[in-house]
Motif scaffolding. Structure first.
Motif, PDB file in Angstrom:
ATOM      1  N   ALA A  43      -2.359  13.552   6.893  1.00  0.00           N
ATOM      2  CA  ALA A  43      -1.327  12.425   6.427  1.00  0.00           C
ATOM      3  C   ALA A  43      -1.831  12.789   4.719  1.00  0.00           C
ATOM      4  CB  ALA A  43      -1.695  11.072   6.747  1.00  0.00           C
ATOM      5  N   LEU A  44      -0.946  12.925   3.797  1.00  0.00           N
ATOM      6  CA  LEU A  44      -1.365  13.331   2.592  1.00  0.00           C
ATOM      7  C   LEU A  44      -0.519  12.033   1.646  1.00  0.00           C
ATOM      8  CD1 LEU A  44      -2.379  15.303   0.056  1.00  0.00           C
ATOM      9  CD2 LEU A  44       0.056  16.387   0.233  1.00  0.00           C
ATOM     10  N   TYR A  45      -1.633  11.391   0.789  1.00  0.00           N
ATOM     11  CA  TYR A  45      -0.986  10.596   0.017  1.00  0.00           C
ATOM     12  C   TYR A  45      -1.325  10.675  -1.513  1.00  0.00           C
ATOM     13  CZ  TYR A  45      -1.903   8.189   4.591  1.00  0.00           C
ATOM     14  OH  TYR A  45      -2.093   7.858   5.807  1.00  0.00           O
ATOM     15  N   ARG A  46      -0.358  10.240  -2.519  1.00  0.00           N
ATOM     16  CA  ARG A  46      -0.643  10.095  -3.735  1.00  0.00           C
ATOM     17  C   ARG A  46      -0.439   8.665  -4.325  1.00  0.00           C
ATOM     18  NH1 ARG A  46       4.024  12.318  -8.327  1.00  0.00           N
ATOM     19  NH2 ARG A  46       2.854  11.208  -9.952  1.00  0.00           N
ATOM     20  N   ASP A  47      -1.472   7.934  -4.698  1.00  0.00           N
ATOM     21  CA  ASP A  47      -1.637   6.765  -5.026  1.00  0.00           C
ATOM     22  C   ASP A  47      -1.009   6.356  -6.436  1.00  0.00           C
ATOM     23  OD1 ASP A  47      -3.727   7.186  -6.924  1.00  0.00           O
ATOM     24  OD2 ASP A  47      -5.209   6.179  -5.659  1.00  0.00           O
ATOM     25  N   ARG A  48      -0.961   5.165  -6.748  1.00  0.00           N
ATOM     26  CA  ARG A  48      -0.054   4.897  -8.029  1.00  0.00           C
ATOM     27  C   ARG A  48      -0.926   5.377  -9.276  1.00  0.00           C
ATOM     28  NH1 ARG A  48       4.465   2.651  -6.500  1.00  0.00           N
ATOM     29  NH2 ARG A  48       4.753   1.581  -4.627  1.00  0.00           N
ATOM     30  N   ALA A  49      -2.184   5.631  -9.162  1.00  0.00           N
ATOM     31  CA  ALA A  49      -3.025   6.037 -10.059  1.00  0.00           C
ATOM     32  C   ALA A  49      -2.875   7.391 -10.264  1.00  0.00           C
ATOM     33  CB  ALA A  49      -4.418   5.481  -9.885  1.00  0.00           C
ATOM     34  N   GLY A  50      -2.211   8.189  -9.313  1.00  0.00           N
ATOM     35  CA  GLY A  50      -2.362   9.637  -9.344  1.00  0.00           C
ATOM     36  C   GLY A  50      -2.972  10.388  -8.540  1.00  0.00           C
ATOM     37  N   GLU A  51      -4.051   9.717  -7.920  1.00  0.00           N
ATOM     38  CA  GLU A  51      -5.000  10.330  -7.060  1.00  0.00           C
ATOM     39  C   GLU A  51      -4.349  11.001  -5.722  1.00  0.00           C
ATOM     40  OE1 GLU A  51      -8.207  11.247  -7.943  1.00  0.00           O
ATOM     41  OE2 GLU A  51      -7.735  10.377  -9.778  1.00  0.00           O
ATOM     42  N   VAL A  52      -4.912  12.190  -5.053  1.00  0.00           N
ATOM     43  CA  VAL A  52      -4.175  12.520  -3.808  1.00  0.00           C
ATOM     44  C   VAL A  52      -5.542  12.110  -2.807  1.00  0.00           C
ATOM     45  CG1 VAL A  52      -2.526  14.008  -4.765  1.00  0.00           C
ATOM     46  CG2 VAL A  52      -4.775  14.813  -4.412  1.00  0.00           C
ATOM     47  N   TYR A  53      -5.237  11.923  -1.363  1.00  0.00           N
ATOM     48  CA  TYR A  53      -5.856  11.681  -0.465  1.00  0.00           C
ATOM     49  C   TYR A  53      -5.273  12.536   0.785  1.00  0.00           C
ATOM     50  CZ  TYR A  53      -7.994   7.965  -3.471  1.00  0.00           C
ATOM     51  OH  TYR A  53      -8.449   7.357  -4.522  1.00  0.00           O
ATOM     52  N   ALA A  54      -6.271  13.103   1.761  1.00  0.00           N
ATOM     53  CA  ALA A  54      -5.702  13.579   2.816  1.00  0.00           C
ATOM     54  C   ALA A  54      -6.511  13.108   4.085  1.00  0.00           C
ATOM     55  CB  ALA A  54      -5.536  14.846   2.754  1.00  0.00           C
ATOM     56  N   ASN A  57      -3.461  12.494  10.600  1.00  0.00           N
ATOM     57  CA  ASN A  57      -2.419  11.538  10.757  1.00  0.00           C
ATOM     58  C   ASN A  57      -2.332  10.504  12.033  1.00  0.00           C
ATOM     59  OD1 ASN A  57       0.185  10.790   9.865  1.00  0.00           O
ATOM     60  ND2 ASN A  57       1.124  12.275  11.126  1.00  0.00           N
ATOM     61  N   ARG A  58      -3.335  11.140  13.008  1.00  0.00           N
ATOM     62  CA  ARG A  58      -3.401  10.219  14.545  1.00  0.00           C
ATOM     63  C   ARG A  58      -4.110   8.728  14.127  1.00  0.00           C
ATOM     64  NH1 ARG A  58      -6.761   9.546  18.388  1.00  0.00           N
ATOM     65  NH2 ARG A  58      -5.779   9.319  20.514  1.00  0.00           N
ATOM     66  N   ASP A  59      -3.328   7.942  14.334  1.00  0.00           N
ATOM     67  CA  ASP A  59      -4.298   6.582  14.409  1.00  0.00           C
ATOM     68  C   ASP A  59      -4.975   6.661  15.669  1.00  0.00           C
ATOM     69  OD1 ASP A  59      -4.603   3.862  14.755  1.00  0.00           O
ATOM     70  OD2 ASP A  59      -2.725   3.173  14.703  1.00  0.00           O
ATOM     71  N   PRO A  60      -6.224   6.422  15.683  1.00  0.00           N
ATOM     72  CA  PRO A  60      -7.121   6.308  16.953  1.00  0.00           C
ATOM     73  C   PRO A  60      -7.009   5.082  17.656  1.00  0.00           C
ATOM     74  CG  PRO A  60      -8.480   5.712  14.974  1.00  0.00           C
ATOM     75  CD  PRO A  60      -7.004   6.035  14.118  1.00  0.00           C
ATOM     76  N   PHE A  61      -6.439   4.020  17.261  1.00  0.00           N
ATOM     77  CA  PHE A  61      -6.209   2.903  18.036  1.00  0.00           C
ATOM     78  C   PHE A  61      -4.932   2.975  18.791  1.00  0.00           C
ATOM     79  CE2 PHE A  61      -8.864   1.703  14.748  1.00  0.00           C
ATOM     80  CZ  PHE A  61      -9.852   0.780  15.265  1.00  0.00           C
ATOM     81  N   SER A  62      -3.864   3.611  18.623  1.00  0.00           N
ATOM     82  CA  SER A  62      -2.574   3.822  19.131  1.00  0.00           C
ATOM     83  C   SER A  62      -2.561   5.139  19.788  1.00  0.00           C
ATOM     84  CB  SER A  62      -1.576   3.405  18.394  1.00  0.00           C
ATOM     85  OG  SER A  62      -1.177   4.212  17.449  1.00  0.00           O
ATOM     86  N   GLY A  63      -3.263   6.012  19.341  1.00  0.00           N
ATOM     87  CA  GLY A  63      -2.986   7.584  19.423  1.00  0.00           C
ATOM     88  C   GLY A  63      -1.566   7.890  19.055  1.00  0.00           C
ATOM     89  N   ALA A  64      -0.893   7.356  18.124  1.00  0.00           N
ATOM     90  CA  ALA A  64       0.522   7.914  17.688  1.00  0.00           C
ATOM     91  C   ALA A  64       0.050   8.594  16.244  1.00  0.00           C
ATOM     92  CB  ALA A  64       1.311   6.625  17.408  1.00  0.00           C
ATOM     93  N   TYR A  65       0.840   9.745  15.950  1.00  0.00           N
ATOM     94  CA  TYR A  65       0.685  10.368  14.907  1.00  0.00           C
ATOM     95  C   TYR A  65       1.555   9.782  13.772  1.00  0.00           C
ATOM     96  CZ  TYR A  65      -1.847  13.634  17.258  1.00  0.00           C
ATOM     97  OH  TYR A  65      -2.863  14.500  18.022  1.00  0.00           O
ATOM     98  N   VAL A  66       1.221   8.537  13.191  1.00  0.00           N
ATOM     99  CA  VAL A  66       1.613   7.731  12.239  1.00  0.00           C
ATOM    100  C   VAL A  66       1.164   7.255  10.873  1.00  0.00           C
ATOM    101  CG1 VAL A  66       3.285   6.878  14.066  1.00  0.00           C
ATOM    102  CG2 VAL A  66       1.179   5.626  13.554  1.00  0.00           C
ATOM    103  N   LEU A  67      -0.051   7.795  10.678  1.00  0.00           N
ATOM    104  CA  LEU A  67      -0.750   7.263   9.412  1.00  0.00           C
ATOM    105  C   LEU A  67      -0.099   7.620   8.254  1.00  0.00           C
ATOM    106  CD1 LEU A  67      -4.395   7.157  10.601  1.00  0.00           C
ATOM    107  CD2 LEU A  67      -3.007   5.456  10.530  1.00  0.00           C
TER     108      LEU A  67
END
Length: 120
Positions: A43-54, A57-67
């Motif tokens: 899961a790749l994100y760009r926040d409103r300040a312009g920083e990127v994070y990765a 993508n798998r949620d360890p609580f549900s097991g779904a790939y939704v993050l």
């Protein structure tokens, strides 16, 4: 990231080297996208300040790939993503869940963090 041009690219380190994944301008601030990097869902994100994070993508609580569909925000000075499933908050810098220490299966509630950078 002030001074970032429309030609800037986002790269993720897959453990062996930097992999170009998308154009920086293609990322919508405040939203995530799902990517396949080295056979893993990221899961790749760009926040409103312009920083990127990765992170994984798998949620360890549900097991779904939704993050990648999670909500970006902060807890104090900590940038977080909130899982769309059960709303646990994960620190985007460390992958640590700020709400619970362990997942339902007893494993640590920590996401893998993928180094991400913007290249001009």
């Amino acid at each position: 990231m002030s001074g970032t041009t429309s030609a800037a690219r986002v790269e993720i380190h897959d453990g062996a080297g930097w992999v170009p994944v998308c154009g920086y301008a293609e990322l919508t601030p405040g939203r995530g996208v799902a990517l396949l990097v080295g056979g893993a869902q990221v899961a790749l994100y760009r926040d409103r300040a312009g920083e990127v994070y990765a992170v994984d993508n798998r949620d360890p609580f549900s097991g779904a790939y939704v993050l990648s569909r999670g909500l970006l925000g902060s807890r104090g000075a900590v940038p977080v993503v909130l899982s769309p499933m059960y709303k646990q908050a994960f620190d985007l810098r460390t992958g640590v869940c700020l709400d619970e220490e362990t997942a339902p299966d007893g494993s640590p509630a920590v996401l893998r963090v993928w180094p991400a950078r913007v290249q001009p």
